[in-house]
Design an enzyme around this catalytic site. Structure first.
Site, PDB file in Angstrom:
ATOM      1  CG  HIS A  60      -1.783  -0.974   1.532  1.00 58.06           C
ATOM      2  ND1 HIS A  60      -3.150  -0.733   0.415  1.00 58.06           N
ATOM      3  CD2 HIS A  60      -2.083  -2.439   1.355  1.00 58.06           C
ATOM      4  CE1 HIS A  60      -4.151  -1.515   0.880  1.00 58.06           C
ATOM      5  NE2 HIS A  60      -2.922  -2.859   0.990  1.00 58.06           N
ATOM      6  CG  ASP A 109      -4.776   2.465   2.290  1.00 53.43           C
ATOM      7  OD1 ASP A 109      -5.750   1.973   2.846  1.00 53.43           O
ATOM      8  OD2 ASP A 109      -3.386   2.049   1.974  1.00 53.43           O
ATOM      9  CG  HIS A 125       4.143 -12.650  -3.939  1.00 52.77           C
ATOM     10  ND1 HIS A 125       4.371 -11.900  -5.352  1.00 52.77           N
ATOM     11  CD2 HIS A 125       2.508 -11.601  -3.972  1.00 52.77           C
ATOM     12  CE1 HIS A 125       4.085 -10.623  -5.061  1.00 52.77           C
ATOM     13  NE2 HIS A 125       3.734 -10.099  -3.524  1.00 52.77           N
ATOM     14  CD1 TRP A 185      -2.444  -3.100  -8.917  1.00 48.09           C
ATOM     15  CD2 TRP A 185      -2.599  -5.574  -9.983  1.00 48.09           C
ATOM     16  NE1 TRP A 185      -2.907  -3.099 -10.390  1.00 48.09           N
ATOM     17  CE2 TRP A 185      -3.076  -4.504 -11.063  1.00 48.09           C
ATOM     18  CE3 TRP A 185      -2.351  -7.101 -10.363  1.00 48.09           C
ATOM     19  CZ2 TRP A 185      -3.507  -4.552 -12.364  1.00 48.09           C
ATOM     20  CZ3 TRP A 185      -2.944  -7.056 -11.877  1.00 48.09           C
ATOM     21  CH2 TRP A 185      -3.211  -5.980 -12.627  1.00 48.09           C
ATOM     22  CB  SER A 238       5.195  -8.980  -8.098  1.00 46.94           C
ATOM     23  OG  SER A 238       5.776  -8.279  -6.993  1.00 46.94           O
ATOM     24  CD  GLU A 286       8.215  -4.339  -8.835  1.00 46.28           C
ATOM     25  OE1 GLU A 286       8.021  -2.968  -8.219  1.00 46.28           O
ATOM     26  OE2 GLU A 286       8.108  -4.825  -8.725  1.00 46.28           O
TER      27      GLU A 286
END
Length: 478
Positions: free
Chosen positions: A18, A115, A365, A368, A370, A373
């Site tokens: 976050h 958030d 895993h 979001w 990763s 990216e």
């Protein structure tokens, strides 16, 4: 209002997943849209990487970062409470500290952005007569499920996980029961009601900013904006696409151990393996993964944490710390793979690795951050979801976008054996399926770059958000 620089306060809940997008989004608002931004980062000090994130953002004159220690909730929440419950209570208990910080600002912020856990601070926005917007750090599909949860709570009888048919969301791709977000897997858990309550609170915002882009999720975005039921759930509030928000690769000339090792490898030959800042797997799964990597005979960089002894899913707030790979690798693994693999404990420069010419795949895993990216680097994936909404992300990557392959059974339900690991790794790195995925993800990379470029869809959407903020400020001041 239009004569002064618009001041936006962004409130981030604990956790790198976050905090990092909030910092990057704030940086973009300052540099691309001429705003003043203050990041109020609620921190727990459980992640050593948290404090390192602030450094690159502290030199900007119009971007301030204020760490706010999270309230002690040890007397309020049971020690074994689920992560969602702990974070929501933590944010609620920290509201007084956030309010004190905001009230001391001169000038006060004009707009509040939080958030999904930061929505607890809507009471502050009401007190200071500020427009409030929610920043969804996940994708639009997750947003749709989250917003529709109060309806599902009333319509679905029994446990979601026991449903025979997929869970329907108006205008969106249905979701298999086992792929729902963690709080929905057990309606008897306290975190389930927290999830439903939070979804109602979030929809009280004046608009939604989602870390996605038009070309990635056109069907879901259309549903959020134009489907009558979904529009009703969002109370007809605007939906802005502001993604992809991710750290962009900027060569520094400085090379650490990992990059020096990658420099010696052939193009597209290395599989990068990492379960993110909060992901851990069991000792048995580490063993099987190690065997699978060795049997595949593919080059790899593996970021390793000590195993999670109790379960195969991740621990968001207290990920395992490294205790030495020899403690849980197969006997002789490091020696046998020393010429093809590199093991790194705890942390590695992920963006730099994914953008290296030698990297051809990412075992992830499916967090979001990763995921974005990897797409932004043009790298196909092996989807290995652990917790939160990662199972949904894995489904999107494999079934819809077709830029990833995943195990036959969810890793949270069964240990993935070495033979299946070997098969997935070989297929991604050498097989025809891997080549096809690589071409698809490169096309997505181009679309992501176009979205955030000048006059791209996300740039235009963010401009609209800024314009709407000014209009909302005028209305709130009446």
């Amino acid at each position: 209002m239009t004569l002064k620089k618009l001041h936006v306060a962004i409130i981030s809940s604990p956790g790198i997943g976050h905090l990092f997008p909030a910092l990057l989004f704030g940086h973009r608002l300052v540099n691309h849209h001429n705003l003043r931004v203050t990041i109020l980062a609620v921190t727990t000090n459980t992640s050593p990487a948290e404090s390192k994130l602030f450094n690159p953002f502290t030199s900007n004159l119009h971007l301030s970062v204020i760490p706010i220690p999270a309230a002690d909730i040890s007397s309020v929440v049971a020690p074994d409470a689920k992560v969602l419950t702990r974070i929501c209570v933590m944010m609620k208990e920290t509201v007084p500290a956030i309010r004190t910080t905001i009230s001391s600002m001169d000038p006060l912020p004009d707009v509040l952005v939080g958030d999904i856990f930061g929505a607890e601070t809507w009471v502050i926005a009401k007190e200071f007569r500020m427009p409030k917007y929610v920043f969804i750090t996940g994708n639009a599909w997750f947003t749709a499920l989250f917003a529709y949860s109060p309806v599902l709570d009333k319509e679905v009888v029994g446990q979601f996980i026991d449903q025979v048919e997929p869970i329907e969301i108006p205008g969106c791709k249905p979701i298999l029961p086992e792929e729902l977000v963690d709080p929905m897997l057990d309606r008897d858990e306290e975190s389930y009601q927290v999830h439903v309550d939070q979804s109602i609170l979030v929809t009280l915002a004046d608009g939604m900013l989602i870390n996605t882009w038009e070309g990635l999720e056109p069907q879901t975005l259309h549903a959020l904006r134009d489907n009558d039921i979904m529009r009703s759930m969002l109370k007809n509030k605007p939906v802005y696409t502001v993604g992809p928000i991710h750290k962009k690769y900027e060569p520094t000339g400085l090379k650490g151990e990992v990059v020096e090792w990658l420099d010696k490898q052939p193009a597209n030959s290395v599989l990068y393996v990492s379960f993110g800042s909060g992901g851990t797997i069991s000792a048995e799964q580490i063993t099987e993964l190690a065997w699978g990597l060795e049997l595949s005979k593919q080059r790899f960089v593996w970021v390793v944490k000590s195993p999670n002894k109790h379960c195969v899913d991740g621990s968001f707030l207290n990920a395992g710390q490294p205790s030495g790979p020899v403690d849980f690798f197969p006997l002789g693994f490091l020696t046998r793979t020393q010429n093809v693999g590199l093991v790194v404990t705890c942390w590695a420069p992920q963006v730099e690795i994914l953008n290296h010419i030698s990297v051809g795949g990412f075992l992830t895993h499916c967090g979001w951050n990763s995921t974005i990216e990897s797409i932004a680097s043009g790298v196909p994936m092996i989807a290995w979801p652990l917790y939160a909404e990662q199972k949904m992300n894995a489904t999107m990557l494999t079934e819809e976008l077709k830029v990833a392959v995943r195990p036959e059974v969810l890793p949270t339900k069964k240990v993935v054996g070495r033979e299946e690991v070997e098969k997935m790794v070989r297929g991604l790195m050498e097989g025809e399926e891997g080549k096809a995925m690589r071409e698809k993800v490169k096309a997505l990379k181009v679309g992501a770059e176009e979205a955030t470029s000048m006059n791209g869809s996300s740039y235009i959407s963010t401009c609209k958000f800024v314009q709407d903020c000014v209009s909302q400020i005028d209305q709130y001041s009446i």
